[in-house]
Design a protein around this motif. Sequence first.
Motif, mmCIF file in Angstrom:
data_model
loop_
_atom_site.group_PDB
_atom_site.id
_atom_site.type_symbol
_atom_site.label_atom_id
_atom_site.label_comp_id
_atom_site.label_asym_id
_atom_site.label_seq_id
_atom_site.Cartn_x
_atom_site.Cartn_y
_atom_site.Cartn_z
ATOM 1 N N THR A 1 29.433 39.014 28.753
ATOM 2 C CA THR A 1 28.936 38.294 29.820
ATOM 3 C C THR A 1 28.267 39.210 30.730
ATOM 4 N N GLY A 2 29.126 40.120 31.286
ATOM 5 C CA GLY A 2 28.684 40.993 32.290
ATOM 6 C C GLY A 2 27.577 41.742 31.979
ATOM 7 N N PHE B 1 32.907 46.471 29.602
ATOM 8 C CA PHE B 1 33.524 45.951 28.516
ATOM 9 C C PHE B 1 33.201 44.698 28.191
ATOM 10 N N CYS B 2 32.184 44.062 28.858
ATOM 11 C CA CYS B 2 32.286 42.409 28.818
ATOM 12 C C CYS B 2 30.807 41.882 28.659
ATOM 13 N N GLY C 1 29.528 42.518 36.033
ATOM 14 C CA GLY C 1 28.845 43.599 35.398
ATOM 15 C C GLY C 1 29.781 44.582 35.048
ATOM 16 N N CYS C 2 31.089 44.006 34.473
ATOM 17 C CA CYS C 2 32.070 44.950 33.698
ATOM 18 C C CYS C 2 31.592 45.544 32.631
ATOM 19 N N SER D 1 38.469 39.247 38.483
ATOM 20 C CA SER D 1 38.185 40.459 38.576
ATOM 21 C C SER D 1 38.470 41.277 40.051
ATOM 22 N N GLY E 1 31.708 34.273 33.563
ATOM 23 C CA GLY E 1 31.513 34.192 34.890
ATOM 24 C C GLY E 1 32.710 34.373 35.609
ATOM 25 N N CYS F 1 27.224 36.688 34.609
ATOM 26 C CA CYS F 1 28.117 37.259 35.765
ATOM 27 C C CYS F 1 27.514 38.395 36.500
HETATM 28 FE FE1 SF4 Z 1 33.529 41.173 34.629
HETATM 29 FE FE2 SF4 Z 1 34.992 38.658 34.146
HETATM 30 FE FE3 SF4 Z 1 32.321 39.028 34.848
HETATM 31 FE FE4 SF4 Z 1 33.018 39.487 32.492
HETATM 32 S S1 SF4 Z 1 33.062 37.581 33.227
HETATM 33 S S2 SF4 Z 1 31.674 40.845 33.782
HETATM 34 S S3 SF4 Z 1 34.970 40.469 32.762
HETATM 35 S S4 SF4 Z 1 33.941 39.637 35.942
#
Ligand code: SF4
Length: 384
Positions: free
Chosen positions: A120-121, A117-118, A114-115, A199, A165, A111
Amino acid sequence: MTANLLDFDLEGLAAYCATLGEKRFRATQLFRWIHQRGASDFSQMTDLARSLREKLAQHARVEGLAVLSQHESADGTIKWLFDVGDGNAVEAVFIPEDDRGTLCVSSQAGCAVGCRFCSTGHQGFSRNLSTGEIVAQLWFAEHFLRRHLGRDERVISNVVMMGMGEPLQNYAALVPALRVMLDDHAYGLSRRRVTVSTSGVVPMIDRLAQDCPVALAVSLHAPTDALRDALVPLNRKYPLAELLDACQRYLEHAPRDFITFEYCMLDGVNDQPEHAQALVDLVRGHRGTGVSCKLNLIPFNPFPASGLLRSPPQRVQAFAKILVDAGIVTTVRKTRGDDIDAACGQLAGDVRDRTRVGERMAQQRTVVLRRAPAPGRTKETTRS
Ligand code: SF4
Ligand code: SAH
């Protein structure tokens, strides 16, 4: 290269069939074979003319994703890791409950948002999934589960685009995939039971309202722009006031009369009483009328690289109470499948990481789930 029929919604399949000189009702028959019966072999499709079956065998295919691993949690949650090529993998998670079966589906490998706390990010962005790769997660899971559970009827009643994603940054592939989920000739899910979680890609929220208004969840996580800028970098492009305006506009088209706001509870970061109060002021006070919403508090699912911790349950309860006392419907989400790293934000799906993830999962398979206790006037739920 032959066409993968999982890439098409019914309109697309009808257009494709037209190129083979076939009528629309043939496309409908084919669509039902693929999605309702889980068929991938054209020779099985006995009510199609032999000539069509032969043409299809020559020009088309129904190709799902290869399953790299499957893990089942102590609570029945099942997570699949699918290969999408070039060293990338994505995950889908099935969450069974008494009255529904929810599939959490990925829209991208990695993704770009880039949050903080995530996980995936943290992994960064590899690529968008195609429509077929999004649909393949549901196609596989639904038909696998029917066999696994020995059921003839539908097992998956809800889909949430809450896997890996940002679905609204893969809009062109997302919309036909949503149409397949909704189509009565395929999975026949109602618009209320298909949720896109974002997001906050404001222009695409408006387009979704026009093109395919399903239920909308918005990942808020902070009540002020300063804090949200730090947690969800996309906020710098689409700040809170614009995001809430988009939510308000979406409500005119939405299948539900509320937006679900998601709020991941991070210890000492966004979980103080003043954050709860600011959140009340934000959603109640927006443009003088407020935004019709429900708040979903998500216990943070930690992963090592984040450097963040889950808020303690008492703090989540105190936070929830402030929202509830202000009249906002609030749920504290149960954590499901975190013994197999299948909980929100734990989906990494990087093949390079696969062996280690596999080992960790195997070790953790018997761990008893932690459950957030139900606070007084709030109710517990899972992703819905
Ligand atoms: Fe942020 Fe959602 Fe991407 Fe994770 S998947 S980074 S929470 S937008
Ligand atoms: N990109 C979309 C959808 C995928 S993320 C979005 O951000 O909405 C699905 C949900 O999981 C989002 O609400 C996201 O904020 C939440 N989430 C991400 N990482 C998390 C974590 N480590 N713990 C708990 N929830 C998390």
